[in-house]
Design a protein around this motif. Structure first.
Motif, PDB file in Angstrom:
ATOM      1  N   GLY A  81     -19.958 -47.260 -12.843  1.00 30.02           N
ATOM      2  CA  GLY A  81     -20.839 -47.896 -13.809  1.00 30.02           C
ATOM      3  C   GLY A  81     -21.124 -47.019 -15.009  1.00 30.02           C
ATOM      4  N   ALA A  82     -21.294 -45.731 -14.763  1.00 26.66           N
ATOM      5  CA  ALA A  82     -21.624 -44.809 -15.858  1.00 26.66           C
ATOM      6  C   ALA A  82     -20.458 -44.613 -16.814  1.00 26.66           C
ATOM      7  N   LEU A  83     -19.238 -44.614 -16.270  1.00 24.99           N
ATOM      8  CA  LEU A  83     -18.052 -44.337 -17.082  1.00 24.99           C
ATOM      9  C   LEU A  83     -17.250 -45.600 -17.421  1.00 24.99           C
ATOM     10  N   PHE A  84     -17.765 -46.768 -17.021  1.00 23.88           N
ATOM     11  CA  PHE A  84     -17.094 -48.042 -17.303  1.00 23.88           C
ATOM     12  C   PHE A  84     -15.677 -48.063 -16.737  1.00 23.88           C
ATOM     13  N   LEU A  85     -15.590 -47.664 -15.456  1.00 22.36           N
ATOM     14  CA  LEU A  85     -14.306 -47.654 -14.754  1.00 22.36           C
ATOM     15  C   LEU A  85     -14.397 -48.552 -13.525  1.00 22.36           C
ATOM     16  N   ALA A  86     -13.245 -48.925 -13.004  1.00 21.31           N
ATOM     17  CA  ALA A  86     -13.218 -49.628 -11.730  1.00 21.31           C
ATOM     18  C   ALA A  86     -13.515 -48.633 -10.616  1.00 21.31           C
ATOM     19  N   GLU A  87     -14.188 -49.107  -9.563  1.00 16.69           N
ATOM     20  CA  GLU A  87     -14.540 -48.198  -8.472  1.00 16.69           C
ATOM     21  C   GLU A  87     -13.285 -47.598  -7.831  1.00 16.69           C
ATOM     22  N   GLY A  88     -12.219 -48.377  -7.735  1.00 16.15           N
ATOM     23  CA  GLY A  88     -10.969 -47.860  -7.188  1.00 16.15           C
ATOM     24  C   GLY A  88     -10.406 -46.722  -8.028  1.00 16.15           C
ATOM     25  N   THR A  89     -10.568 -46.827  -9.356  1.00 16.25           N
ATOM     26  CA  THR A  89     -10.105 -45.754 -10.250  1.00 16.25           C
ATOM     27  C   THR A  89     -10.892 -44.479  -9.999  1.00 16.25           C
ATOM     28  N   VAL A  90     -12.192 -44.631  -9.798  1.00 18.22           N
ATOM     29  CA  VAL A  90     -13.031 -43.457  -9.519  1.00 18.22           C
ATOM     30  C   VAL A  90     -12.588 -42.799  -8.214  1.00 18.22           C
ATOM     31  N   LYS A  91     -12.329 -43.604  -7.181  1.00 16.07           N
ATOM     32  CA  LYS A  91     -11.868 -43.059  -5.907  1.00 16.07           C
ATOM     33  C   LYS A  91     -10.588 -42.253  -6.092  1.00 16.07           C
ATOM     34  N   ASN A  92      -9.692 -42.766  -6.931  1.00 17.60           N
ATOM     35  CA  ASN A  92      -8.446 -42.043  -7.189  1.00 17.60           C
ATOM     36  C   ASN A  92      -8.712 -40.721  -7.889  1.00 17.60           C
ATOM     37  N   HIS A  93      -9.639 -40.736  -8.864  1.00 17.60           N
ATOM     38  CA  HIS A  93      -9.995 -39.497  -9.566  1.00 17.60           C
ATOM     39  C   HIS A  93     -10.583 -38.473  -8.601  1.00 17.60           C
ATOM     40  N   VAL A  94     -11.476 -38.938  -7.713  1.00 14.81           N
ATOM     41  CA  VAL A  94     -12.104 -38.021  -6.759  1.00 14.81           C
ATOM     42  C   VAL A  94     -11.056 -37.416  -5.832  1.00 14.81           C
ATOM     43  N   SER A  95     -10.134 -38.229  -5.363  1.00 19.76           N
ATOM     44  CA  SER A  95      -9.070 -37.730  -4.496  1.00 19.76           C
ATOM     45  C   SER A  95      -8.235 -36.672  -5.206  1.00 19.76           C
ATOM     46  N   THR A  96      -7.931 -36.917  -6.482  1.00 26.67           N
ATOM     47  CA  THR A  96      -7.146 -35.961  -7.257  1.00 26.67           C
ATOM     48  C   THR A  96      -7.910 -34.660  -7.465  1.00 26.67           C
ATOM     49  N   ILE A  97      -9.215 -34.782  -7.729  1.00 30.49           N
ATOM     50  CA  ILE A  97     -10.063 -33.596  -7.909  1.00 30.49           C
ATOM     51  C   ILE A  97     -10.065 -32.747  -6.635  1.00 30.49           C
ATOM     52  N   LEU A  98     -10.215 -33.395  -5.481  1.00 28.75           N
ATOM     53  CA  LEU A  98     -10.210 -32.662  -4.211  1.00 28.75           C
ATOM     54  C   LEU A  98      -8.884 -31.936  -4.017  1.00 28.75           C
TER      55      LEU A  98
END
Length: 212
Positions: A173-190
């Motif tokens: 919501g804060a970054l105007f992204l799809a939740e699935g996109t955020v999950k992908n970003h978090v996985s990549t960060i880890l």
């Protein structure tokens, strides 16, 4: 005088803190015995700093921190507790605490922390900070590059919000992204930080100076 609200479920502890702070010319403008009562006291007393215990019946310190953030209350919160658990420390900081001290501090240390937070700063007991950082495994990332070097600007944005305790849905919501996109970003960060979970990623990022 700096104005403080004390939140602790033990009456004797609240009275003791009040007496000590008044000796140091810190004005205790309110008390509460749990998080629900604290919200009302903070709203009416408008303190400069809130002293908050974590383990309380019914509405505990973490609940209080989260609720204050949801309500947009910007009063800095100094956690003052007997609990020295790493997970609890991180949970409190991610929920918005600006300081974390154990109850074995001296009056001078407590008043200095209160005034530091009232002035816009942050303060965590050095022993806690040192222990958390020592817990981080300092091995290189899978690519051999220094941790965090490969993070994109978007991944850094996501990581900052993770550090602030946002869920994937809140980040989306804060970054105007799809939740699935955020999950992908978090996985990549880890993966890039060689971290086993979100908390470990934040610790590693703090240790490497990726996050302030």
């Amino acid at each position: 005088m700096t104005r403080v609200v004390v939140v602790d479920d033990q009456t004797l502890v609240r009275q003791g803190i009040r007496s000590l702070l008044e000796i140091a010319e810190v004005d205790v403008v309110g008390e509460a015995d749990d998080g629900r009562a604290a919200l009302d006291v903070i709203a009416s007393a408008t303190p400069d700093v809130v002293l908050l215990d974590l383990r309380m019946p019914r509405y505990d310190g973490i609940w209080t921190l989260q609720r204050l953030r949801e309500l947009g209350v910007e009063t800095p919160v100094l956690v003052l507790t007997t609990f020295n658990d790493d997970v609890l420390v991180l949970e409190a900081l991610r929920a918005g605490a600006r300081g974390y001290l154990l109850k074995d501090v001296t009056l001078e240390q407590l008043t200095r922390a209160v005034r530091t937070l009232a002035g816009g700063g942050t303060l965590i007991a050095p022993s806690i900070t040192d222990r958390l950082l020592r817990a981080i495994r300092s091995g290189p990332s899978p690519s051999g590059a220094p941790p965090g070097q490969e993070l994109t600007e978007r991944e850094l944005e996501v990581l900052r919000l993770v550090a602030e305790g946002y869920s994937n849905r809140e980040i989306a919501g804060a970054l105007f992204l799809a939740e699935g996109t955020v999950k992908n970003h978090v996985s990549t960060i880890l993966l890039k930080l060689d971290a086993r979970d979100r908390t470990n990623a934040v610790l590693r990022a703090l240790h490497e100076g990726i996050l302030p």
